[in-house]
Design a protein around this motif. Structure first.
Motif, short mmCIF file in Angstrom:
data_model
loop_
_atom_site.label_atom_id
_atom_site.label_comp_id
_atom_site.label_asym_id
_atom_site.label_seq_id
_atom_site.Cartn_x
_atom_site.Cartn_y
_atom_site.Cartn_z
N LEU A 47 14.01 95.50 56.38
CA LEU A 47 14.08 95.50 54.93
C LEU A 47 13.11 94.48 54.34
N PRO A 48 12.68 94.68 53.10
CA PRO A 48 11.82 93.67 52.45
C PRO A 48 12.53 92.31 52.46
N ILE A 49 11.77 91.26 52.67
CA ILE A 49 12.34 89.91 52.74
C ILE A 49 12.58 89.38 51.33
N ASN A 50 13.77 88.88 51.09
CA ASN A 50 14.10 88.31 49.79
C ASN A 50 13.30 87.04 49.53
N ASP A 51 12.92 86.83 48.28
CA ASP A 51 12.30 85.57 47.90
C ASP A 51 13.27 84.43 48.20
N VAL A 52 12.83 83.43 48.94
CA VAL A 52 13.71 82.38 49.44
C VAL A 52 14.37 81.59 48.32
N GLU A 53 13.57 81.16 47.33
CA GLU A 53 14.13 80.35 46.24
C GLU A 53 15.14 81.14 45.42
N THR A 54 14.80 82.38 45.12
CA THR A 54 15.71 83.20 44.32
C THR A 54 16.99 83.49 45.09
N GLU A 55 16.86 83.82 46.37
CA GLU A 55 18.03 84.09 47.19
C GLU A 55 18.92 82.86 47.30
N THR A 56 18.32 81.69 47.43
CA THR A 56 19.10 80.45 47.50
C THR A 56 19.89 80.24 46.22
N ASP A 57 19.26 80.51 45.09
CA ASP A 57 19.94 80.38 43.80
C ASP A 57 21.11 81.35 43.71
N VAL A 58 20.89 82.60 44.18
CA VAL A 58 21.96 83.60 44.18
C VAL A 58 23.13 83.13 45.03
N LEU A 59 22.83 82.64 46.22
CA LEU A 59 23.87 82.19 47.14
C LEU A 59 24.68 81.04 46.55
#
Length: 571
Positions: free
Chosen positions: A189-201
């Protein structure tokens, strides 16, 4: 040369690498040379009765195997398949639609060929498929054919939607390098943007910890985008109450004490409705809020207190995070959440609804009603790992009242809702089961009206030695339509068939099939009983199950009235 292959073999070997072993479709002169090459790639030809049925069958096969292939011929063949392919697009099912088309030379000259519109336009049919295909490619250039094949197949798998591959007759045997086959297609799958994913988590974790009575609501795209295992772990580790929707029936282990039932908005059973709508946090996974899947758009959940996980975005309250896929986020949540911090409220727990015969007194005590039948088979007859296909109509709504054993796979078409889908889908699913785990039973429950649209596919089941149990509900016509409008209208009537002659007519050999006629509750109790010969499913079997003409499952009665009101709405 050893380092070369043909375009068609490259395509077929890629299908084999993806786990496909059988290819559905109908032969036509523009695909015949391609079909000659199936055995060399380790693929079997199914050979359906018509292209529409083949489309439905490819859909059913893909829901078991994860992806499927369909081959038709230019124009007349591909158009006959389009309702099936459109259903796969609507319901997020990965089907590779390969179309044999006239040669590139004929197309360039605008030749007046058969199967055309006679106007020299060879792109018109592909354009019809464009809006129901994730990717559309024409293999008319050997220098990029392998790349286009890999691109299309990857898009099919990741998007969980059909793709269209046109194969001109003069390109079938063109030589191309074979080295690409040495490397599997990258299906990551496409890799999630790290910073955005961290914020979501961080946001999701904080909200989950703050909730007092959160619930998990699982929907269709959790199945389609392959996060069922992550969902299972989330339910087990969090111990939060979990609910399914009509389109996700079977995605949750219904023997799990945390399973609370099926949520359908206002159509839900009262205890389910109360548990979901009183929650202060809804963790929604793979939502697909179509009318029949959401109780006529009657969800009473609130955006502010909902976290939505989707394949290509996450919503946390009113904030949307595009391009953030749910699989990675769910996996990271499972690894980082402190499950001891998750609070549980007794009011958010929902015990399984009582499986009662609600309308025992409405009909004669011996008639087989929906309120009797559906809970009965769940409690007394279904077994672990069954595959159950239900038709658009009474069966799709009736199955909501059936509690599944562990590992049951449910196949239905709630969103697209094409009458006749289930018979073709049963053929495809049964073939996929035969290839992957023959110990599983395959059960089709279809109404007499729907059966008449695609009954020929029973012939294909017999031809391939498939052994489904076909439960044919004889309730004298289109009951789902009667529930929406026209209870006694002639357009909801059908010609009566001799159903117990079907298997014999389609060529089933003596001793390799069985017919049953069931008209009373006692006969249901005797036949649908674990351990008897019928339940072993060691041959193809057809049960003609008689039900009252105007009886319907509880959910269908309510939905029918909602649909009629919605159809008549002018503002």
């Amino acid at each position: 040369m050893a380092d070369e292959t043909t375009i068609v073999l490259y395509l077929f070997k890629r299908l084999h690498q993806l786990g496909i072993r059988s290819v559905h479709g109908v032969p036509g002169d523009y695909n015949l040379v391609a079909l000659d090459n199936l055995p060399e790639a380790g693929l079997d030809w199914v050979g359906n009765c018509n292209e529409l049925n083949a489309g439905y069958a490819a859909d059913g096969y893909a829901r078991i195997k994860g992806i499927s292939a369909l081959i038709t011929t230019f124009g007349v063949g591909e158009l006959s398949a389009l309702a099936g392919v459109a259903g796969a697009y609507s319901e997020r099912v990965p089907v590779v639609h390969i179309v044999g088309v006239p040669s590139t030379l004929s197309q360039k000259s605008g030749a007046l060929l058969h199967h055309t519109l006679g106007n020299g336009d060879f792109s018109v049919f592909a354009n019809m498929s464009r809006n129901i295909s994730e990717v559309l490619v024409t293999l008319n250039d050997p220098t990029i054919a392998a790349r286009d094949i890999d691109r299309a197949l990857k898009a099919c798998y990741i998007s969980a939607r059909p793709v269209y591959i046109a194969l001109p007759t003069d390109m079938v045997l063109k030589k191309i390098p074979s080295r690409g086959l040495d490397t599997p297609i990258d299906l990551s799958l496409p890799i999630n943007d790290v910073e955005t994913e961290t914020d979501v988590l961080e946001s999701v974790t904080k909200i989950i910890y703050e909730a007092n009575n959160a619930i998990i609501l699982v929907d269709a795209c959790a199945i389609r985008h392959r996060v069922v295992e992550e969902v299972r772990q989330l339910i087990d580790k969090s111990q939060l109450p979990a609910f399914a929707t009509p389109m996700s029936k079977g995605a949750i282990d219904e023997t799990n004490p945390r399973f609370g039932g099926v949520y359908i908005g206002d159509i839900s059973r009262p205890d389910v409705k109360q548990a979901v709508e009183s929650a202060d946090l809804v963790i929604s996974i793979g939502a697909l809020k179509s009318d029949f899947n959401s109780g006529g758009f009657t969800y009473r959940t609130h955006t502010k207190t909902t976290i939505e996980f989707h394949s290509d975005h996450i919503k946390v309250g009113y904030a949307t995070y595009p391009g953030i896929g749910m699989k990675s986020v769910l996996q990271k949540l499972l690894a980082t959440l402190d499950f001891n911090k998750i609070r549980h409220s007794e009011s958010a727990k929902s015990d399984p609804p009582a499986l009662v015969n609600e309308e025992y007194g409405k009909f004669s005590g011996e008639e087989v009603t929906h309120s009797f039948f559906w809970p009965f088979i769940g409690k007394n007859w279904l077994q672990e790992k069954d595959v159950i296909i239900t038709e658009t109509g009474t069966a799709n709504f009736g199955i909501l009242e059936t509690r599944f054993p562990k590992g049951v796979t449910s196949i239905s078409q709630v969103l697209w809702g094409s009458i006749g889908y289930s018979v073709g889908a049963c053929q495809g699913a049964a073939l996929a089961v035969k290839e992957s785990d023959p110990s599983r039973r395959v059960i089709l429950i279809v109404g007499d009206g729907s059966f008449q649209l695609t009954a020929q596919e029973v012939s294909t089941m017999i031809r391939h030695g498939l052994k489904p149990i076909i439960v044919l509900i004889n309730n004298d016509g289109y009951t789902i339509e009667r529930m929406i409008h026209g209870e006694d209208a002639s357009y909801n009537d059908i010609q009566s068939w001799k159903h117990t002659k079907i298997l014999e007519t389609f060529g089933a050999k003596e001793g390799e099939y069985e017919n049953y006629v069931v008209k009373t509750r006692k006969e249901v109790e005797e036949l649908f009983s674990k351990g008897n010969t019928f339940s072993k499913a060691d041959k193809i079997q057809l049960v003609e199950l008689f039900m009252p003409k105007l009886d319907a499952p509880r959910a269908l009665k309510i939905t029918g009235k909602m649909a009629e009101k919605l159809n008549a709405k002018t503002e």
